[in-house]
Design a protein around this motif. Sequence first.
Motif, short mmCIF file in Angstrom:
data_model
loop_
_atom_site.label_atom_id
_atom_site.label_comp_id
_atom_site.label_asym_id
_atom_site.label_seq_id
_atom_site.Cartn_x
_atom_site.Cartn_y
_atom_site.Cartn_z
N ASP A 34 -11.97 0.07 0.93
CA ASP A 34 -12.03 -1.18 1.70
C ASP A 34 -11.98 -2.37 0.76
O ASP A 34 -12.76 -3.31 0.86
CB ASP A 34 -13.29 -1.21 2.57
N GLY A 35 -11.03 -2.31 -0.19
CA GLY A 35 -10.91 -3.36 -1.19
C GLY A 35 -9.65 -4.18 -1.00
O GLY A 35 -8.99 -4.13 0.03
N VAL A 36 -9.34 -4.94 -2.02
CA VAL A 36 -8.17 -5.82 -2.02
C VAL A 36 -7.20 -5.33 -3.09
O VAL A 36 -7.61 -5.08 -4.23
CB VAL A 36 -8.58 -7.28 -2.31
N ALA A 37 -5.94 -5.19 -2.74
CA ALA A 37 -4.91 -4.78 -3.70
C ALA A 37 -4.26 -6.02 -4.29
O ALA A 37 -3.78 -6.87 -3.56
CB ALA A 37 -3.86 -3.92 -3.01
N VAL A 38 -4.28 -6.12 -5.59
CA VAL A 38 -3.61 -7.23 -6.28
C VAL A 38 -2.24 -6.72 -6.71
O VAL A 38 -2.13 -5.88 -7.59
CB VAL A 38 -4.43 -7.72 -7.49
N MET A 39 -1.21 -7.22 -6.04
CA MET A 39 0.16 -6.74 -6.24
C MET A 39 1.03 -7.89 -6.76
O MET A 39 0.97 -8.99 -6.22
CB MET A 39 0.74 -6.24 -4.92
N ASP A 40 1.84 -7.62 -7.79
CA ASP A 40 2.70 -8.66 -8.32
C ASP A 40 4.10 -8.67 -7.70
O ASP A 40 4.82 -9.64 -7.83
CB ASP A 40 2.80 -8.56 -9.85
N LYS A 41 4.47 -7.64 -7.01
CA LYS A 41 5.80 -7.55 -6.40
C LYS A 41 5.73 -7.78 -4.90
O LYS A 41 4.83 -7.27 -4.22
CB LYS A 41 6.43 -6.18 -6.66
N THR A 42 6.68 -8.51 -4.38
CA THR A 42 6.72 -8.79 -2.94
C THR A 42 6.82 -7.50 -2.13
O THR A 42 6.16 -7.35 -1.11
CB THR A 42 7.91 -9.71 -2.61
N TYR A 43 7.63 -6.57 -2.61
CA TYR A 43 7.80 -5.31 -1.87
C TYR A 43 6.47 -4.58 -1.73
O TYR A 43 6.13 -4.07 -0.67
CB TYR A 43 8.85 -4.42 -2.55
N GLY A 44 5.70 -4.53 -2.81
CA GLY A 44 4.39 -3.87 -2.77
C GLY A 44 3.46 -4.55 -1.78
O GLY A 44 2.70 -3.90 -1.05
N ARG A 45 3.50 -5.88 -1.74
CA ARG A 45 2.67 -6.62 -0.77
C ARG A 45 3.12 -6.35 0.66
O ARG A 45 2.30 -6.25 1.57
CB ARG A 45 2.70 -8.11 -1.09
N ASP A 46 4.42 -6.21 0.85
CA ASP A 46 4.94 -5.87 2.19
C ASP A 46 4.47 -4.49 2.63
O ASP A 46 4.08 -4.29 3.78
CB ASP A 46 6.47 -5.93 2.22
N VAL A 47 4.51 -3.53 1.71
CA VAL A 47 4.02 -2.18 2.03
C VAL A 47 2.53 -2.23 2.34
O VAL A 47 2.07 -1.62 3.30
CB VAL A 47 4.31 -1.19 0.88
N ALA A 48 1.78 -2.98 1.56
CA ALA A 48 0.35 -3.13 1.79
C ALA A 48 0.08 -3.68 3.19
O ALA A 48 -0.78 -3.17 3.92
CB ALA A 48 -0.28 -4.03 0.74
N ALA A 49 0.82 -4.70 3.58
CA ALA A 49 0.64 -5.29 4.91
C ALA A 49 0.94 -4.27 6.00
O ALA A 49 0.22 -4.18 6.99
CB ALA A 49 1.54 -6.52 5.07
N THR A 50 2.00 -3.49 5.80
CA THR A 50 2.37 -2.46 6.78
C THR A 50 1.27 -1.42 6.92
O THR A 50 0.99 -0.94 8.01
CB THR A 50 3.68 -1.78 6.35
N GLU A 51 0.63 -1.08 5.80
CA GLU A 51 -0.42 -0.06 5.80
C GLU A 51 -1.80 -0.63 6.13
O GLU A 51 -2.77 0.10 6.18
CB GLU A 51 -0.46 0.64 4.44
N GLY A 52 -1.88 -1.96 6.32
CA GLY A 52 -3.16 -2.57 6.67
C GLY A 52 -4.09 -2.78 5.49
O GLY A 52 -5.30 -2.86 5.64
N VAL A 53 -3.51 -2.90 4.29
CA VAL A 53 -4.30 -3.13 3.08
C VAL A 53 -4.25 -4.62 2.75
O VAL A 53 -3.18 -5.21 2.67
CB VAL A 53 -3.75 -2.31 1.89
N THR A 54 -5.41 -5.21 2.52
CA THR A 54 -5.48 -6.63 2.19
C THR A 54 -4.98 -6.86 0.77
O THR A 54 -5.30 -6.11 -0.14
CB THR A 54 -6.94 -7.11 2.28
N THR A 55 -4.15 -7.91 0.62
CA THR A 55 -3.67 -8.27 -0.73
C THR A 55 -4.12 -9.67 -1.06
O THR A 55 -4.49 -10.44 -0.21
CB THR A 55 -2.14 -8.19 -0.84
#
Length: 55
Positions: A34-55
């Motif tokens: 239940d944490g926050v993913a720090v992602m530097d790539k837009t694609y990774g942030r998009d995947v995170a959003a799709t999976e319900g992971v906060t970035t």
Amino acid sequence: MIVVSNAPVMSRPQQNTQLSDAAIAVLTCAASNDGVAVMDKTYGRDVAATEGVTT
């Protein structure tokens, strides 16, 4: 250190060939804890959003 290799939370991203192993680990760790993913790539942030992971 947190073991995430067997976490079922991110089975779809683990099959995604466009994500690096590091990105998958970050997403899995954030989702599992239940944490926050720090992602530097837009694609990774998009995947995170799709999976319900906060970035």
